[in-house]
Design a protein around this motif. Structure first.
Motif, PDB file in Angstrom:
ATOM      1  N   SER A 196      16.567   0.182   0.926  1.00 40.16           N
ATOM      2  CA  SER A 196      15.270  -0.405   1.256  1.00 40.16           C
ATOM      3  C   SER A 196      15.414  -1.809   1.807  1.00 40.16           C
ATOM      4  O   SER A 196      16.236  -2.589   1.332  1.00 40.16           O
ATOM      5  N   THR A 197      14.568  -2.117   2.794  1.00 37.88           N
ATOM      6  CA  THR A 197      14.416  -3.494   3.251  1.00 37.88           C
ATOM      7  C   THR A 197      13.730  -4.282   2.134  1.00 37.88           C
ATOM      8  O   THR A 197      13.389  -3.736   1.077  1.00 37.88           O
ATOM      9  N   ALA A 198      13.461  -5.571   2.397  1.00 36.35           N
ATOM     10  CA  ALA A 198      12.758  -6.399   1.421  1.00 36.35           C
ATOM     11  C   ALA A 198      11.245  -6.192   1.509  1.00 36.35           C
ATOM     12  O   ALA A 198      10.497  -6.830   0.772  1.00 36.35           O
TER      13      ALA A 198
ATOM     14  N   GLN B 213       0.376  -0.253   9.655  1.00 33.76           N
ATOM     15  CA  GLN B 213       0.924  -0.333   8.289  1.00 33.76           C
ATOM     16  C   GLN B 213      -0.175  -0.596   7.263  1.00 33.76           C
ATOM     17  O   GLN B 213      -1.205  -1.180   7.569  1.00 33.76           O
ATOM     18  N   GLY B 214       0.076  -0.161   6.031  1.00 37.67           N
ATOM     19  CA  GLY B 214      -0.830  -0.445   4.919  1.00 37.67           C
ATOM     20  C   GLY B 214      -2.038   0.480   4.872  1.00 37.67           C
ATOM     21  O   GLY B 214      -2.949   0.261   4.073  1.00 37.67           O
ATOM     22  N   GLY B 215      -2.059   1.516   5.692  1.00 41.43           N
ATOM     23  CA  GLY B 215      -3.223   2.396   5.738  1.00 41.43           C
ATOM     24  C   GLY B 215      -2.947   3.796   5.207  1.00 41.43           C
ATOM     25  O   GLY B 215      -3.751   4.712   5.442  1.00 41.43           O
TER      26      GLY B 215
ATOM     27  N   ALA C 175       9.281  -0.926  -1.112  1.00 46.49           N
ATOM     28  CA  ALA C 175       9.717  -0.879  -2.515  1.00 46.49           C
ATOM     29  C   ALA C 175       8.676  -0.177  -3.373  1.00 46.49           C
ATOM     30  O   ALA C 175       9.014   0.618  -4.265  1.00 46.49           O
ATOM     31  N   ARG C 176       7.388  -0.429  -3.090  1.00 52.96           N
ATOM     32  CA  ARG C 176       6.318   0.208  -3.863  1.00 52.96           C
ATOM     33  C   ARG C 176       6.366   1.732  -3.683  1.00 52.96           C
ATOM     34  O   ARG C 176       6.302   2.501  -4.627  1.00 52.96           O
ATOM     35  N   ARG C 177       6.473   2.164  -2.427  1.00 54.77           N
ATOM     36  CA  ARG C 177       6.512   3.607  -2.144  1.00 54.77           C
ATOM     37  C   ARG C 177       7.694   4.264  -2.880  1.00 54.77           C
ATOM     38  O   ARG C 177       7.571   5.337  -3.450  1.00 54.77           O
ATOM     39  N   TYR C 178       8.887   3.601  -2.826  1.00 54.50           N
ATOM     40  CA  TYR C 178      10.089   4.228  -3.381  1.00 54.50           C
ATOM     41  C   TYR C 178      10.004   4.308  -4.905  1.00 54.50           C
ATOM     42  O   TYR C 178      10.367   5.315  -5.498  1.00 54.50           O
TER      43      TYR C 178
ATOM     44  N   ILE D  41      -0.325   5.813   5.997  1.00 55.10           N
ATOM     45  CA  ILE D  41       0.524   6.683   6.835  1.00 55.10           C
ATOM     46  C   ILE D  41       1.921   6.799   6.223  1.00 55.10           C
ATOM     47  O   ILE D  41       2.514   7.890   6.174  1.00 55.10           O
ATOM     48  N   GLY D  42       2.431   5.673   5.699  1.00 54.36           N
ATOM     49  CA  GLY D  42       3.757   5.689   5.084  1.00 54.36           C
ATOM     50  C   GLY D  42       3.813   6.649   3.902  1.00 54.36           C
ATOM     51  O   GLY D  42       4.792   7.391   3.738  1.00 54.36           O
ATOM     52  N   ALA D  43       2.748   6.656   3.085  1.00 55.80           N
ATOM     53  CA  ALA D  43       2.731   7.552   1.910  1.00 55.80           C
ATOM     54  C   ALA D  43       2.794   9.002   2.372  1.00 55.80           C
ATOM     55  O   ALA D  43       3.538   9.824   1.811  1.00 55.80           O
TER      56      ALA D  43
HETATM   57  C1  LIG Z   1       7.423   0.718   4.523  1.00 54.92           C
HETATM   58  C2  LIG Z   1       6.430   1.387   5.470  1.00 54.92           C
HETATM   59  C3  LIG Z   1       7.113   2.516   6.242  1.00 54.92           C
HETATM   60  C4  LIG Z   1       5.286   1.984   4.620  1.00 54.92           C
HETATM   61  O1  LIG Z   1       4.305   2.510   5.482  1.00 54.92           O
HETATM   62  P1  LIG Z   1       2.753   2.105   5.274  1.00 54.92           P
HETATM   63  O2  LIG Z   1       1.933   2.961   6.164  1.00 54.92           O
HETATM   64  O3  LIG Z   1       2.643   0.642   5.418  1.00 54.92           O
HETATM   65  O4  LIG Z   1       2.596   2.545   3.737  1.00 54.92           O
HETATM   66  P2  LIG Z   1       1.295   2.871   2.910  1.00 54.92           P
HETATM   67  O5  LIG Z   1       0.108   2.205   3.502  1.00 54.92           O
HETATM   68  O6  LIG Z   1       1.224   4.336   2.705  1.00 54.92           O
HETATM   69  O7  LIG Z   1       1.698   2.250   1.504  1.00 54.92           O
HETATM   70  C5  LIG Z   1       1.915   0.883   1.345  1.00 54.92           C
HETATM   71  C6  LIG Z   1       1.645   0.513  -0.085  1.00 54.92           C
HETATM   72  O8  LIG Z   1       1.929  -0.881  -0.297  1.00 54.92           O
HETATM   73  C7  LIG Z   1       0.740  -1.560  -0.704  1.00 54.92           C
HETATM   74  N1  LIG Z   1       0.810  -2.852  -0.043  1.00 54.92           N
HETATM   75  C8  LIG Z   1       0.279  -3.237   1.140  1.00 54.92           C
HETATM   76  N2  LIG Z   1       0.625  -4.524   1.396  1.00 54.92           N
HETATM   77  C9  LIG Z   1       1.394  -4.939   0.364  1.00 54.92           C
HETATM   78  C10 LIG Z   1       2.033  -6.161   0.039  1.00 54.92           C
HETATM   79  N3  LIG Z   1       1.974  -7.210   0.845  1.00 54.92           N
HETATM   80  N4  LIG Z   1       2.725  -6.239  -1.126  1.00 54.92           N
HETATM   81  C11 LIG Z   1       2.814  -5.174  -1.943  1.00 54.92           C
HETATM   82  N5  LIG Z   1       2.212  -3.984  -1.681  1.00 54.92           N
HETATM   83  C12 LIG Z   1       1.510  -3.873  -0.545  1.00 54.92           C
HETATM   84  C13 LIG Z   1      -0.400  -0.693  -0.273  1.00 54.92           C
HETATM   85  O9  LIG Z   1      -1.535  -0.917  -1.099  1.00 54.92           O
HETATM   86  C14 LIG Z   1       0.174   0.694  -0.466  1.00 54.92           C
HETATM   87  O10 LIG Z   1       0.207   1.078  -1.822  1.00 54.92           O
HETATM   88  P3  LIG Z   1      -0.867   2.160  -2.428  1.00 54.92           P
HETATM   89  O11 LIG Z   1      -0.895   3.317  -1.470  1.00 54.92           O
HETATM   90  O12 LIG Z   1      -0.299   2.530  -3.754  1.00 54.92           O
HETATM   91  O13 LIG Z   1      -2.151   1.418  -2.482  1.00 54.92           O
HETATM   92  C15 LIG Z   1       5.841   0.387   6.496  1.00 54.92           C
HETATM   93  O14 LIG Z   1       5.092  -0.600   5.813  1.00 54.92           O
HETATM   94  C16 LIG Z   1       6.896  -0.276   7.360  1.00 54.92           C
HETATM   95  O15 LIG Z   1       7.219   0.226   8.445  1.00 54.92           O
HETATM   96  N6  LIG Z   1       7.441  -1.418   6.912  1.00 54.92           N
HETATM   97  C17 LIG Z   1       8.412  -2.151   7.718  1.00 54.92           C
HETATM   98  C18 LIG Z   1       9.711  -1.397   7.889  1.00 54.92           C
HETATM   99  C19 LIG Z   1      10.396  -1.108   6.598  1.00 54.92           C
HETATM  100  O16 LIG Z   1      10.685  -1.998   5.815  1.00 54.92           O
HETATM  101  N7  LIG Z   1      10.676   0.164   6.386  1.00 54.92           N
HETATM  102  C20 LIG Z   1      11.391   0.637   5.234  1.00 54.92           C
HETATM  103  C21 LIG Z   1      12.771   0.921   5.636  1.00 54.92           C
HETATM  104  S1  LIG Z   1      13.769   1.152   4.203  1.00 54.92           S
END
Ligand SMILES: CC(C)(COP(=O)(O)OP(=O)(O)OC[C@H]1O[C@@H](n2cnc3c(N)ncnc32)[C@H](O)[C@@H]1OP(=O)(O)O)[C@@H](O)C(=O)NCCC(=O)NCCS
Length: 289
Positions: free
Chosen positions: A120-122, A94-96, A127-130, A98-100
């Motif tokens: 969305s979860t908490a 996470q945070g790298g 929330a940022r992505r959405y 892949i989610g984007a």
């Molecule tokens: C939500 C999820 C799918 C996103 O995937 P990811 O690979 O982590 O997402 P990304 O790295 O592409 O993006 C995360 C963004 O949040 C930012 N971020 C990282 N940690 C953060 C934090 N603690 N608070 C706020 N923003 C944060 C990152 O900088 C990035 O933003 P940017 O690309 O604009 O810099 C993943 O984090 C996850 O599986 N979360 C847990 C499950 C979940 O809640 N899923 C959603 C179901 S509705």
């Protein structure tokens, strides 16, 4: 995503949800029950993924890293509504970014759709992505507890439903959220019981799980919605934990029923909408929205 990705996608989803539960709200986060995956959750997740692969193959994506599946996103398209059913990256990845990349891929499947819906979860990263994808974040109320059986009213005009009520359900969906659930009603009908109300003043339906929790409810007016919700709650076994999830302030009709039934409220997560207002009276389904 292919059929043989399902097992890895399910495992990483479980790991991601465990982490959300540990870092946001330890109790009550919808999703898999705490601890190792239960056979019931494993089976439901697998069948749901097969359903989306069958009906929305272009909306189902996985992310590979080092030859392993590390992320999954599944989106559906019903009429002109796009919805995100699952979106998870393994905690170690996470945070790298892949989610984007995954969200971009599934949003490609929204082409031609007028509206969008996500629950969305908490997790602040979700929330940022959405929001960055143009969705309005409506904070949501989560309700839980055991039903005070002495509060249950006598409800009239609600009956058990079945496959013959598909058209009624789709018609109420179209009036309330602008899109039918279509094939998703088939899936839900195979899993849960259906309650239907069809009267001179309006109609509605509610999908109810074995705990008496409403998994999806839509009605053409608040009175019918309240009758359906009371009927669902009346079906909760004595002492069972009931949940009513993903309510925005637009669902006060449900909040009022829940308070009268002795249930308690808290806030968690968001209903994320694009080009639409919160449908009402309506309780969305986490997976089928
Ligand atoms: C939500 C999820 C799918 C996103 O995937 P990811 O690979 O982590 O997402 P990304 O790295 O592409 O993006 C995360 C963004 O949040 C930012 N971020 C990282 N940690 C953060 C934090 N603690 N608070 C706020 N923003 C944060 C990152 O900088 C990035 O933003 P940017 O690309 O604009 O810099 C993943 O984090 C996850 O599986 N979360 C847990 C499950 C979940 O809640 N899923 C959603 C179901 S509705």
């Amino acid at each position: 995503m292919r059929e043989d990705d399902i097992d890895s996608a399910r495992s990483l989803t479980h790991a991601a949800m465990e982490k959300v539960r540990a870092t946001t709200r330890p109790s009550g986060t919808p999703g898999p029950p705490p601890g190792p995956p239960t056979p019931a959750w494993t089976s439901l997740w697998t069948r749901r993924a097969q359903h989306f692969l069958r009906h929305d193959p272009d909306g189902c994506w996985v992310a590979d890293a080092d030859g392993k599946v590390v992320g999954v996103a599944m989106a559906l398209r019903r009429d002109k509504l796009w919805g995100l059913s699952a979106y998870f990256v393994h905690p170690e990845w996470q945070g790298g970014g892949i989610g984007a990349a995954l969200l971009d891929a599934v949003l490609g499947y929204s082409r031609g759709c007028l509206r969008g819906i996500i629950i969305s979860t908490a997790d602040p990263r979700a929330a940022r992505r959405y929001r960055l994808a143009g969705f309005t974040l409506h904070p949501t109320i989560r309700i839980g507890g055991t039903v005070d059986r002495s509060a249950l009213p006598i409800v009239e005009g609600v009956r058990e439903g079945g496959p013959g009520d598909r058209d009624l359900c789709d018609s109420v969906d179209r009036q309330i959220r602008g899109a039918a659930h279509g094939v998703d009603h088939e899936f839900l009908g195979g899993e849960h019981r259906l309650l239907v109300s069809d009267t001179l003043t309006g109609s509605g339906y509610c999908v109810v799980d074995s705990s008496g929790s409403p998994g999806l409810l839509a009605a053409t007016n608040r009175k019918i919605a309240q009758r359906l919700l009371w009927s669902a709650l009346a079906r909760s076994p004595e002492g069972a934990e009931v949940r009513i999830d993903y309510l925005t302030a637009a669902q006060e009709w449900a909040v009022d029923v829940a308070l009268a039934a002795g249930l308690s409220l808290r806030t968690e997560g968001y209903l994320c909408l694009r080009h639409m207002r919160p449908p009402a009276p309506y309780l969305p389904s986490g997976a089928f929205l």
